[in-house]
Design a protein around this motif. Structure first.
Motif, PDB file in Angstrom:
ATOM      1  N   ASP A 124       0.811  -1.218   0.000  1.00 49.13           N
ATOM      2  CA  ASP A 124       0.000   0.000   0.000  1.00 49.13           C
ATOM      3  C   ASP A 124       0.845   1.270   0.000  1.00 49.13           C
ATOM      4  O   ASP A 124       0.512   2.246  -0.651  1.00 49.13           O
ATOM      5  N   GLY A 125       1.935   1.290   0.748  1.00 46.77           N
ATOM      6  CA  GLY A 125       2.736   2.500   0.866  1.00 46.77           C
ATOM      7  C   GLY A 125       3.607   2.802  -0.326  1.00 46.77           C
ATOM      8  O   GLY A 125       4.337   3.795  -0.326  1.00 46.77           O
ATOM      9  N   MET A 126       3.552   1.970  -1.370  1.00 45.58           N
ATOM     10  CA  MET A 126       4.404   2.171  -2.539  1.00 45.58           C
ATOM     11  C   MET A 126       3.601   2.280  -3.836  1.00 45.58           C
ATOM     12  O   MET A 126       4.169   2.439  -4.909  1.00 45.58           O
ATOM     13  N   ALA A 127       2.282   2.245  -3.755  1.00 48.60           N
ATOM     14  CA  ALA A 127       1.467   2.205  -4.977  1.00 48.60           C
ATOM     15  C   ALA A 127       1.625   3.470  -5.804  1.00 48.60           C
ATOM     16  O   ALA A 127       1.769   3.411  -7.033  1.00 48.60           O
ATOM     17  N   GLY A 128       1.595   4.626  -5.168  1.00 54.83           N
ATOM     18  CA  GLY A 128       1.735   5.872  -5.918  1.00 54.83           C
ATOM     19  C   GLY A 128       3.074   5.957  -6.618  1.00 54.83           C
ATOM     20  O   GLY A 128       3.160   6.352  -7.784  1.00 54.83           O
ATOM     21  N   ARG A 129       4.136   5.566  -5.913  1.00 58.29           N
ATOM     22  CA  ARG A 129       5.467   5.584  -6.522  1.00 58.29           C
ATOM     23  C   ARG A 129       5.554   4.610  -7.689  1.00 58.29           C
ATOM     24  O   ARG A 129       6.124   4.928  -8.728  1.00 58.29           O
ATOM     25  N   ALA A 130       4.980   3.409  -7.523  1.00 56.71           N
ATOM     26  CA  ALA A 130       5.046   2.405  -8.584  1.00 56.71           C
ATOM     27  C   ALA A 130       4.318   2.877  -9.840  1.00 56.71           C
ATOM     28  O   ALA A 130       4.845   2.770 -10.959  1.00 56.71           O
ATOM     29  N   PHE A 131       3.118   3.413  -9.681  1.00 54.55           N
ATOM     30  CA  PHE A 131       2.391   3.902 -10.844  1.00 54.55           C
ATOM     31  C   PHE A 131       3.051   5.155 -11.421  1.00 54.55           C
ATOM     32  O   PHE A 131       3.059   5.360 -12.638  1.00 54.55           O
ATOM     33  N   GLY A 132       3.615   5.987 -10.555  1.00 59.38           N
ATOM     34  CA  GLY A 132       4.346   7.147 -11.056  1.00 59.38           C
ATOM     35  C   GLY A 132       5.570   6.740 -11.858  1.00 59.38           C
ATOM     36  O   GLY A 132       5.863   7.319 -12.906  1.00 59.38           O
ATOM     37  N   PHE A 133       6.311   5.728 -11.358  1.00 60.16           N
ATOM     38  CA  PHE A 133       7.471   5.216 -12.097  1.00 60.16           C
ATOM     39  C   PHE A 133       7.038   4.674 -13.455  1.00 60.16           C
ATOM     40  O   PHE A 133       7.672   4.955 -14.480  1.00 60.16           O
TER      41      PHE A 133
END
Length: 397
Positions: free
Chosen positions: A137-146
């Motif tokens: 959950d704490g990495m979803a924004g970063r993953a989609f941003g990447f």
């Protein structure tokens, strides 16, 4: 929440996310050797204009997005198998896209673009669900941003490659389009041999993810409705290039502008994703939509290429701020076993709005001029931002 992998504990993105990002880089390398040339091909060779461009882009995107709900659900039902749909989708798009080089009229371009986007419709929801499955959950924004950043990096490379071929090689646009097959085949090979799909956890047999709109949660329905309204007033990006052509910009200048817009998206996407993991999704989406409204208001009055550069790059800021946050919020609102379906709804509703958006804004441009078309888009973006603020609560991941 997924159990933490070694990559998560070290603060690194999972290998699956990185490989899928590289696939998108090569695929967009291929795609963006073609897409920015379509307005020029229509205007100079195929006798098309804003209405034809709006119909082509709106229809292509709508067909693509209508498929995404069904395919996303199928990937949920079949044990959360995402990769087969991704391979089929990338392969279809990269077989048909270079055929635009053989087009004899804008209706042929329409047919090829629709087929190209069928491939996109088959791959996109399973791909986004695969990314969502791979991260905590704490990495979803970063993953989609990447992922969005890699997608836009491919667009930069494709635009620059097309500009280089036009400038140093040939003025024949159809040759440039045909050459797009090379990075496209690299994308297909990478997804086929580079991605290892994680095994889905065993679960008791349950009812398949529902397709009925009423079965979505109230907050999901409100969020997706606001997104659809925003898209209804959103111009196709290729309208910026058509405006540049009307202002006398050359093919090389337009390709460089297109590349620069994507450089802005690359620069912002992952950092905006990290930010949305800390502060929540709504602030980034609202900020991006306000930037979009400002940029469209300014683009309505642009009368020289230098100002088109300024506000075209500002439009890139909107994409960089919002794309990761929008997808991460879809993930936040969906159960793990229904993520393919959730992303299908997201992309389908955006697609339903694409046809009237392209036709409406293209028609406004043709009948009343570019100012009315772009200002109408800006006003609808402001209304959508107000709807998001009122209807979707602010939450942290």
């Amino acid at each position: 929440m997924n159990s933490a992998t070694p990559e998560h504990r070290n603060g690194k993105l999972p290998r699956t996310v990185v490989i899928v990002g590289l696939v998108s880089l090569f695929n967009d390398f291929a795609s963006e050797m073609v897409v920015p040339l379509i307005p020029l091909l229509l205007a100079t060779v195929l006798a098309g204009g804003p209405v034809a461009l709006g119909l082509i882009e709106g229809t292509a995107d709508a067909v693509s997005n209508l498929l995404k709900l069904w395919v996303g659900r199928r990937s949920d039902i079949h044990g959360q198998r995402r990769k087969p749909y991704m391979i089929a989708g990338y392969l279809l798009s990269n077989i048909v896209r270079p055929l635009i080089a053989l087009s004899g009229g804008w209706l042929t371009v329409l047919a090829i673009r629709v087929t190209d986007r069928v491939g996109k419709g088959v791959r996109t929801a399973p791909r986004d669900a695969l990314i969502a499955d791979a991260v905590d959950d704490g990495m979803a924004g970063r993953a989609f941003g990447f992922h969005r950043g890699m997608d836009h990096a491919g667009a930069v490379l494709g635009s620059l490659a097309a500009a280089a071929v036009v400038y140093w090689g040939t003025q024949r646009l159809e040759i440039v389009i045909a050459l797009s097959a090379i990075p496209g085949l690299l994308a297909v090979s990478l997804i086929a041999f580079g991605v290892k799909e994680p095994r889905a956890p065993r679960r008791a047999v349950a009812e398949p993810a529902p397709l009925r709109w009423s079965r979505l949660s109230p907050v999901s329905r409100r969020y997706l409705s606001v997104l659809a309204f925003f898209t209804l007033g959103k111009i196709p990006e290729t309208f910026v290039l058509l405006r540049g052509y009307a202002l006398g910009m050359t093919a090389v200048e337009l390709l460089l502008l297109w590349a620069a817009m994507h450089v802005v998206k690359v620069a912002l996407s992952e950092q905006a994703g990290r930010r949305t993991d800390r502060v929540g999704r709504r602030p980034l989406i609202l900020a991006g939509w306000m930037v979009y409204a400002l940029a469209l208001s300014a683009l309505a009055f642009v009368d020289r290429p230098s100002m088109l550069w300024v506000w075209g790059l500002a439009l890139g800021i909107y994409y960089g701020l919002t794309e990761g946050a929008e997808r991460a919020l879809v993930r936040d609102l969906a159960a793990p076993a229904e993520r393919g379906t959730a992303f299908g709804w997201y992309h389908m509703l955006v697609g339903i709005a694409a046809i009237p958006a392209g036709l409406m804004l293209g028609s406004l441009w043709s009948l009343f001029g570019v100012k009315i078309a772009f200002l109408s888009s800006s006003v609808m973006a402001l209304l959508a931002a107000a709807g998001l603020w009122r209807c979707v609560p602010h939450t942290r991941p």
